[in-house]
Design an enzyme around this catalytic site. Structure first.
Site, PDB file in Angstrom:
ATOM      1  N   GLY A 199       2.955  -6.006   5.128  1.00  0.00           N
ATOM      2  CA  GLY A 199       4.348  -6.465   5.091  1.00  0.00           C
ATOM      3  C   GLY A 199       5.009  -6.575   6.456  1.00  0.00           C
ATOM      4  O   GLY A 199       5.632  -7.604   6.773  1.00  0.00           O
ATOM      5  N   HIS A 232     -10.915  -5.632   1.395  1.00  0.00           N
ATOM      6  CA  HIS A 232      -9.525  -5.177   1.247  1.00  0.00           C
ATOM      7  C   HIS A 232      -9.335  -4.690  -0.191  1.00  0.00           C
ATOM      8  O   HIS A 232      -9.915  -5.253  -1.127  1.00  0.00           O
ATOM      9  CB  HIS A 232      -8.548  -6.317   1.562  1.00  0.00           C
ATOM     10  CG  HIS A 232      -7.133  -5.844   1.595  1.00  0.00           C
ATOM     11  ND1 HIS A 232      -6.395  -5.693   0.449  1.00  0.00           N
ATOM     12  CD2 HIS A 232      -6.351  -5.432   2.618  1.00  0.00           C
ATOM     13  CE1 HIS A 232      -5.194  -5.207   0.783  1.00  0.00           C
ATOM     14  NE2 HIS A 232      -5.151  -5.051   2.097  1.00  0.00           N
ATOM     15  N   SER A 274       1.602   0.636   4.462  1.00  0.00           N
ATOM     16  CA  SER A 274       3.020   0.867   4.779  1.00  0.00           C
ATOM     17  C   SER A 274       3.234   1.365   6.211  1.00  0.00           C
ATOM     18  O   SER A 274       4.124   2.181   6.470  1.00  0.00           O
ATOM     19  CB  SER A 274       3.654   1.825   3.765  1.00  0.00           C
ATOM     20  OG  SER A 274       3.608   1.255   2.468  1.00  0.00           O
ATOM     21  N   GLU A 281      -7.445   2.398   4.394  1.00  0.00           N
ATOM     22  CA  GLU A 281      -6.189   2.028   3.753  1.00  0.00           C
ATOM     23  C   GLU A 281      -6.115   2.710   2.387  1.00  0.00           C
ATOM     24  O   GLU A 281      -6.670   2.188   1.401  1.00  0.00           O
ATOM     25  CB  GLU A 281      -6.118   0.515   3.563  1.00  0.00           C
ATOM     26  CG  GLU A 281      -6.225  -0.264   4.850  1.00  0.00           C
ATOM     27  CD  GLU A 281      -5.686  -1.684   4.678  1.00  0.00           C
ATOM     28  OE1 GLU A 281      -4.687  -2.008   5.332  1.00  0.00           O
ATOM     29  OE2 GLU A 281      -6.245  -2.441   3.871  1.00  0.00           O
ATOM     30  N   ASN A 292      -2.197  -8.538   8.464  1.00  0.00           N
ATOM     31  CA  ASN A 292      -2.758  -9.155   7.266  1.00  0.00           C
ATOM     32  C   ASN A 292      -1.596  -9.808   6.509  1.00  0.00           C
ATOM     33  O   ASN A 292      -0.804  -9.120   5.890  1.00  0.00           O
ATOM     34  CB  ASN A 292      -3.442  -8.078   6.403  1.00  0.00           C
ATOM     35  CG  ASN A 292      -3.877  -8.600   5.053  1.00  0.00           C
ATOM     36  OD1 ASN A 292      -3.913  -9.806   4.824  1.00  0.00           O
ATOM     37  ND2 ASN A 292      -4.214  -7.684   4.157  1.00  0.00           N
TER      38      ASN A 292
HETATM   39  P1  PGA Z   1       1.148  -2.946   3.848  1.00  0.00           P
HETATM   40  O1  PGA Z   1      -0.312  -3.568   3.633  1.00  0.00           O
HETATM   41  O2  PGA Z   1       1.298  -2.701   5.332  1.00  0.00           O
HETATM   42  O3  PGA Z   1       2.088  -3.984   3.330  1.00  0.00           O
HETATM   43  O4  PGA Z   1       1.186  -1.674   3.075  1.00  0.00           O
HETATM   44  C1  PGA Z   1      -1.414  -3.161   4.401  1.00  0.00           C
HETATM   45  C2  PGA Z   1      -2.637  -3.941   3.981  1.00  0.00           C
HETATM   46  O5  PGA Z   1      -2.761  -4.253   2.788  1.00  0.00           O
HETATM   47  O6  PGA Z   1      -3.512  -4.272   4.808  1.00  0.00           O
END
Ligand code: PGA
Length: 246
Positions: A230, A90, A208, A162, A9
Site C-alpha cells: 500500500g 507472494h 503494513s 511477509e 509491490n
Molecule cells: P502491504 O503489502 O504493505 O500493503 O501490507 C505488502 C505486500 O503484500 O507485499
C-alpha cells in the site's frame, strides 16, 4: 553484507498514466543512499515505464518459456519489456491463486535457468502464528521451494518475509517478531549451506510497512529492507520508507 533493498509491490492498482507519473516522481526523489529501489507494477505497464533509476520487475510469471498458457507471462516476455526481476510466491498468489511450494520451486528453477533475479516471498497465516508454529511453517516453504539450490545459486538470493496477518491489514509485525524470523531464516540458510552464503542473502520484511515503522524495522540487524504494498503507491510515503535507512 546483504544488499539493502526497498521494493514496491503495486499489486493490481493504478492505470498506465498513474504508473508513469509514479515512476517519474520517484525518479526525481531518488537519493544517494546505498539502497536498491525496485518497483513491481502491473506487467501491462512495464514497457512504457522509465527504468533509469528504479529496477522494474514483474509481480508474477510462469515457469514455461511459451505456449498455450492463457493469461500467463513468461520470463522471456518479461525481459523483453525491460523487467529484470520477479516476485515468486507472494501470499496472494499462494492463497488466492492456489500456488503451491512445488509450483514455486519450478518458478525458482525457471528464473535461475534464464538468469532472471527473483524475490522469494514466504510467511505464515494468522492461525499458524497463533499456534506458535510459524518457524516450522516458513522453514517448510523455504525447504520445498528454495533449498534445493546449489550454494552458488543461493548466494545473493533475496527473500521477503511477509507474515500473512500483516499484509494489507495495518497490523505490522513488531520489530522483535520480524527480527526473530529473519534471524531464523538466516540461520537455516547457514545450516543448509554456509554462514558466508547466509550473509549474502538479503531478507526483506513486508506487511503494513510504512513511514512510521520502517526506521525501527530496518534498524534490526537481520532486516535488509522491505517489500512495500500500500505505501508504495504514494511517492512521499515510499520515499520516506527508503530514507528510513539514513
Ligand atoms: P502491504 O503489502 O504493505 O500493503 O501490507 C505488502 C505486500 O503484500 O507485499
Amino acid at each position: 553484507m546483504p544488499k539493502k533493498i526497498v521494493a514496491g509491490n503495486w499489486k493490481m492498482n493504478l492505470n498506465a498514466s498513474d504508473a508513469n507519473a509514479l515512476i517519474s516522481a520517484l525518479e526525481k526523489k531518488q537519493n544517494t543512499l546505498d539502497v536498491e529501489v525496485m518497483a513491481f507494477p502491473p506487467s501491462l505497464f512495464i514497457s512504457g515505464l522509465s527504468k533509469e533509476k528504479i529496477r522494474i520487475g514483474v509481480q508474477n510469471f510462469y515457469s514455461k518459456d511459451k505456449g498455450a498458457y492463457t493469461g500467463e507471462i513468461s520470463i522471456l516476455q518479461a525481459k523483453s519489456v525491460g523487467a529484470s526481476i520477479g516476485l515468486i510466491g507472494h501470499s496472494e498468489r499462494r492463497s488466492l491463486f492456489g500456488e503451491t511450494n512445488e509450483l514455486l520451486k519450478d518458478k525458482v528453477d525457471a528464473a535461475l535457468s534464464q538468469g532472471f533475479s527473483f524475490i522469494f516471498c514466504c510467511g505464515e497465516p494468522l492461525e499458524v502464528r497463533e499456534a506458535g508454529k510459524e518457524n516450522e511453517f516458513v522453514k517448510k516453504q523455504l525447504e520445498e521451494s528454495l533449498f534445493h539450490l546449489s550454494e552458488e545459486e543461493m548466494k545473493g538470493c533475496v527473500i521477503a518475509y511477509e507474515p500473512v496477518w500483516a499484509i494489507g491489514t495495518g497490523r505490522t509485525a513488531t520489530s522483535e517478531q520480524a527480527e526473530n524470523m529473519h534471524k531464523e531464516i538466516r540461520s537455516w540458510i547457514a545450516e543448509e549451506y554456509k554462514k558466508e552464503v547466509a550473509e549474502t542473502v538479503s531478507i526483506l520484511y513486508g506487511g503494513s510497512c510504512k513511514p512510521s515503522n520502517a526506521r525501527e524495522l530496518f534498524a534490526c540487524p537481520n532486516v535488509d529492507g522491505g517489500l512495500i504494498g500500500g505505501a508504495s503507491l504514494n511517492v512521499e510515503d515510499f520515499s520516506s520508507i527508503i530514507n528510513s535507512f539514513e
